[in-house]
Design a protein around this motif. Structure first.
Motif, PDB file in Angstrom:
ATOM      1  N   UNK A  71       0.850  -1.215   0.000  1.00  0.00           N
ATOM      2  CA  UNK A  71       0.000   0.000   0.000  1.00  0.00           C
ATOM      3  C   UNK A  71       0.875   1.251   0.000  1.00  0.00           C
ATOM      4  N   UNK A  72       1.923   1.187   0.814  1.00  0.00           N
ATOM      5  CA  UNK A  72       2.822   2.340   0.932  1.00  0.00           C
ATOM      6  C   UNK A  72       3.514   2.628  -0.414  1.00  0.00           C
ATOM      7  N   UNK A  73       3.994   1.570  -1.077  1.00  0.00           N
ATOM      8  CA  UNK A  73       4.705   1.742  -2.350  1.00  0.00           C
ATOM      9  C   UNK A  73       3.739   2.244  -3.424  1.00  0.00           C
ATOM     10  N   UNK A  74       2.537   1.706  -3.439  1.00  0.00           N
ATOM     11  CA  UNK A  74       1.556   2.115  -4.454  1.00  0.00           C
ATOM     12  C   UNK A  74       1.251   3.613  -4.323  1.00  0.00           C
ATOM     13  N   UNK A  75       1.123   4.079  -3.092  1.00  0.00           N
ATOM     14  CA  UNK A  75       0.836   5.507  -2.878  1.00  0.00           C
ATOM     15  C   UNK A  75       2.001   6.352  -3.397  1.00  0.00           C
ATOM     16  N   UNK A  76       3.239   5.892  -3.162  1.00  0.00           N
ATOM     17  CA  UNK A  76       4.403   6.657  -3.622  1.00  0.00           C
ATOM     18  C   UNK A  76       4.471   6.678  -5.152  1.00  0.00           C
ATOM     19  N   UNK A  77       4.145   5.567  -5.802  1.00  0.00           N
ATOM     20  CA  UNK A  77       4.174   5.521  -7.272  1.00  0.00           C
ATOM     21  C   UNK A  77       3.105   6.456  -7.846  1.00  0.00           C
ATOM     22  N   UNK A  78       1.950   6.470  -7.207  1.00  0.00           N
ATOM     23  CA  UNK A  78       0.867   7.338  -7.693  1.00  0.00           C
ATOM     24  C   UNK A  78       1.258   8.809  -7.607  1.00  0.00           C
ATOM     25  N   UNK A  79       2.079   9.133  -6.601  1.00  0.00           N
ATOM     26  CA  UNK A  79       2.433  10.544  -6.388  1.00  0.00           C
ATOM     27  C   UNK A  79       3.619  10.984  -7.247  1.00  0.00           C
ATOM     28  N   UNK A  80       4.304  10.040  -7.899  1.00  0.00           N
ATOM     29  CA  UNK A  80       5.535  10.396  -8.629  1.00  0.00           C
ATOM     30  C   UNK A  80       5.216  11.125  -9.928  1.00  0.00           C
ATOM     31  N   UNK A  81       6.160  12.001 -10.336  1.00  0.00           N
ATOM     32  CA  UNK A  81       5.914  12.774 -11.559  1.00  0.00           C
ATOM     33  C   UNK A  81       6.438  12.101 -12.821  1.00  0.00           C
ATOM     34  N   UNK A  82       7.698  11.625 -12.773  1.00  0.00           N
ATOM     35  CA  UNK A  82       8.297  11.067 -13.996  1.00  0.00           C
ATOM     36  C   UNK A  82       8.649   9.598 -13.871  1.00  0.00           C
TER      37      UNK A  82
END
Ligand code: AMP
Length: 233
Positions: A71-82
């Motif tokens: 869950x934590x990793x998915x949230x970080x990927x969703x927030x990434x720009x590039x």
């Protein structure tokens, strides 16, 4: 960002320089640096509900449950720009398979850092981290408890998971998982193995050069480092 998010994995035992290299690499290629350990420590320090749940795992050097991590990793990927340079995840084949099954992630390459055991132990027993800005510094010897933050931000201290017993447990856990995890990565994406027991910028040069050689998905800005200039068209 538009899905899927390109992901470069940075793997290797604790003390191999993953955090340092992942941060520099992310800067060099214009991706976000996501360290799962740093995100978890941030929650622990803030005493958030997630922090309360994972505190004991971190203090003991044990792995946090996969569902929490995913869950934590998915949230970080969703927030990434590039794109994301992912440092500290996956730690196991189960985590790798779960990452690959996310529609939001495309693993474009994996970097593996190596270093001899005595170097890992020396770095981990001397590593100190600034609680304010998270910068790390090496103490002159393992018994020296605190050093100045390299950013002038206060005092850098020993991380709770760098206590000797936790270090031994974390390195043993890495060893147990590494062979299968690296085999999985080799089948899933180009694997760039780099000797991490050399000066920081030499290691970075080799990582970037290896990535440029093995995948067209990584486009470093010109003049980032010597090797890129030599390899890039
Ligand atoms: P690190 O800073 O990467 O060494 O991570 C510090 C601690 O965070 C580890 O000892 C684990 O307790 C936890 N942690 C970080 N990443 C993961 C992961 N992928 N899976 C499970 N636990 C993790």
């Amino acid at each position: 960002m538009p899905h899927p998010c390109p992901v470069v994995l940075v793997l290797g035992p604790q003390g191999s320089g993953k955090g340092t290299q992942a941060a520099l690499l992310a800067d060099a290629i214009g991706f976000d640096h996501v360290s799962t350990g740093a995100v978890l420590r941030h929650h622990v320090n803030r005493d958030s509900p997630l922090g309360a749940r994972v505190r004991r795992c971190l203090e003991r050097g044990e792995l946090v449950p996969d569902d929490v991590m995913l869950r934590l990793v998915e949230a970080e990927l969703d927030a990434a720009e590039h794109g994301v340079v992912l440092d500290g995840f996956p730690r196991t084949v189960d985590q790798a398979v779960a990452l690959a099954s996310l529609a939001s992630a495309e693993v474009v390459a994996a970097v593996v850092l190596t270093a001899p055991l005595d170097v890992l132990l020396d770095r981990l027993t001397r590593r100190r981290e600034c609680p304010g800005c998270r910068a790390t510094a090496l103490a002159p010897a393992g018994y020296v408890d605190t050093v100045a933050c390299p950013n002038g931000d206060g005092i850098a201290v020993r991380r709770s998971d760098d206590a000797p017993r936790a270090i031994a447990r974390r390195l043993a856990t890495y060893d147990q998982q590494a062979t299968a995890l690296l085999a999985w990565c080799r089948g899933a994406a180009p694997l760039v193995t780099v000797d991490g027991d050399r000066p920081v910028l030499t290691v970075l040069d080799d990582i970037v050069a290896g990535l440029v050689r093995h995948t067209s998905r990584i486009v470093p800005p010109a003049a980032v480092c010597r090797a890129v200039q030599a390899v890039a068209p």
